[in-house]
Enzyme design. Sequence first.
Site, PDB file in Angstrom:
ATOM      1  N   ARG A  72       0.808  -1.235   0.000  1.00 11.51           N
ATOM      2  CA  ARG A  72       0.000   0.000   0.000  1.00 11.51           C
ATOM      3  C   ARG A  72       0.831   1.270   0.000  1.00 11.51           C
ATOM      4  NH1 ARG A  72      -3.121  -3.859   1.526  1.00 11.51           N
ATOM      5  NH2 ARG A  72      -1.237  -4.549   2.555  1.00 11.51           N
ATOM      6  N   THR A  73       1.798   1.359   0.910  1.00 16.11           N
ATOM      7  CA  THR A  73       2.503   2.638   1.051  1.00 16.11           C
ATOM      8  C   THR A  73       3.286   2.945  -0.224  1.00 16.11           C
ATOM      9  OG1 THR A  73       2.661   2.190   3.400  1.00 16.11           O
ATOM     10  CG2 THR A  73       4.017   3.979   2.558  1.00 16.11           C
ATOM     11  N   ARG A 121      11.366   3.984   3.464  1.00 18.47           N
ATOM     12  CA  ARG A 121      10.993   3.036   4.537  1.00 18.47           C
ATOM     13  C   ARG A 121      12.231   2.236   4.905  1.00 18.47           C
ATOM     14  NH1 ARG A 121       5.897  -0.916   4.519  1.00 18.47           N
ATOM     15  NH2 ARG A 121       4.974   1.078   5.098  1.00 18.47           N
TER      16      ARG A 121
HETATM   17  C1  NCD Z   1       2.041  -0.981   8.181  1.00 20.17           C
HETATM   18  C2  NCD Z   1       3.526  -0.768   8.363  1.00 20.17           C
HETATM   19  O1  NCD Z   1       4.313  -1.003   7.445  1.00 20.17           O
HETATM   20  O2  NCD Z   1       3.876  -0.327   9.456  1.00 20.17           O
HETATM   21  N1  NCD Z   1       1.665  -1.185   6.843  1.00 20.17           N
HETATM   22  C3  NCD Z   1       1.314  -0.114   6.084  1.00 20.17           C
HETATM   23  O3  NCD Z   1       2.116   0.716   5.778  1.00 20.17           O
HETATM   24  N2  NCD Z   1       0.013   0.003   5.752  1.00 20.17           N
HETATM   25  C4  NCD Z   1       1.443  -1.962   9.117  1.00 20.17           C
HETATM   26  C5  NCD Z   1       1.975  -3.360   9.123  1.00 20.17           C
HETATM   27  O4  NCD Z   1       2.881  -3.728   8.388  1.00 20.17           O
HETATM   28  O5  NCD Z   1       1.443  -4.141   9.913  1.00 20.17           O
END
Ligand code: NCD
Length: 341
Positions: A72-73, A121
């Site tokens: 998603r991100t 990230r």
């Molecule tokens: C989250 C993350 O990466 O912290 N995912 C996201 O970005 N929607 C939550 C997760 O991985 O559980």
Amino acid sequence: MTTISIHGVQLPLLTGDPKTWIGAHLISVKQITPEGLSLLFDRATKLAQNDSSFDVHPKTVVATVFYEASTRTACSFQAAAVKLSGNFMHVDSKHSSSKKGESLSDTLACLACYADAIVLRHPSTGIMYDVLKQGGDLIQKPLINAGDGTAEHPTQALLDVYTIRDELKHCGENITLICLGDLKHGRTVHSLVQLISTTAESIVWKGTLTISYVAPEGLEMPDSVQQTITQANPSVKQYTYQSLDDALKNSSENVVLYVTRIQRERFDSDRDYEAVKGSYVIDRDLMDKYDKIRMVLHPLPRVDEISTDVDRDPRAAYFRQMQNGLYVRMGILSLILQQQT
Ligand code: NCD
């Protein structure tokens, strides 16, 4: 420009004046003021209605640099860049020169030569501050935190709070936010509780905000996060419960249930993970039992903590939440990359 010092790095406060966002690093929810939140949310709402007046320069490139898995991100930032008439390039740890031993600072300094913004990230908590301290002068492009270890995930919190406001249809009186799951390692929930408590008052909630924490043993919300909230907004009530049933029984109406995954990758051993795995599941019976649950949110991905038979309940808002991620990230990119007039 007004700045805030976080972990020894001066970061701009992102206010209702769009100029404060231009070229800004977005590392923590602490940077966002209530007026900044309103500005972003109004823009995201317009973007959701296909308003194209916030397009970036068509030659804009956004780098998505991911050293941890993401669907998603990464994809929503990439789609956001394209939908704003820009473009993106994706780099991951398997295919970057980090494989050859290059430092993260050097990789980012390189990407800053090609891209207009960097979405990063990384599994290391606090890494954003480290790279800005070490090589901030060489990374002369805005850096957007897409998740640093167990610390923060500010753009997720922004879309979470946007979704809560959108689902409530107006600023809610007396909300109870129940956070369920791995509250120790969950960076989304760390950013969310801080943002909703300190910045979203009178935008998302009026009256009282109660936050109830429910976690398997050993995975409780860190004291440091709870203390930040107590200091910033003592009117917010925080409670810890052993079970979700107890939290729900003690809640007033208007429950926002925020469910998180147990973060397997953050455990020292598989045995430790297996010991807590599957310890809570949101299912049809629970949804039927508690009318007071107004919406169920989850940052996703889910493993088994929300049963699929809940997906078509009108209160299951996690797919709409994911859709909102596109509009909120379009809003963020358009504000940070807007052309100076
Ligand atoms: C989250 C993350 O990466 O912290 N995912 C996201 O970005 N929607 C939550 C997760 O991985 O559980």
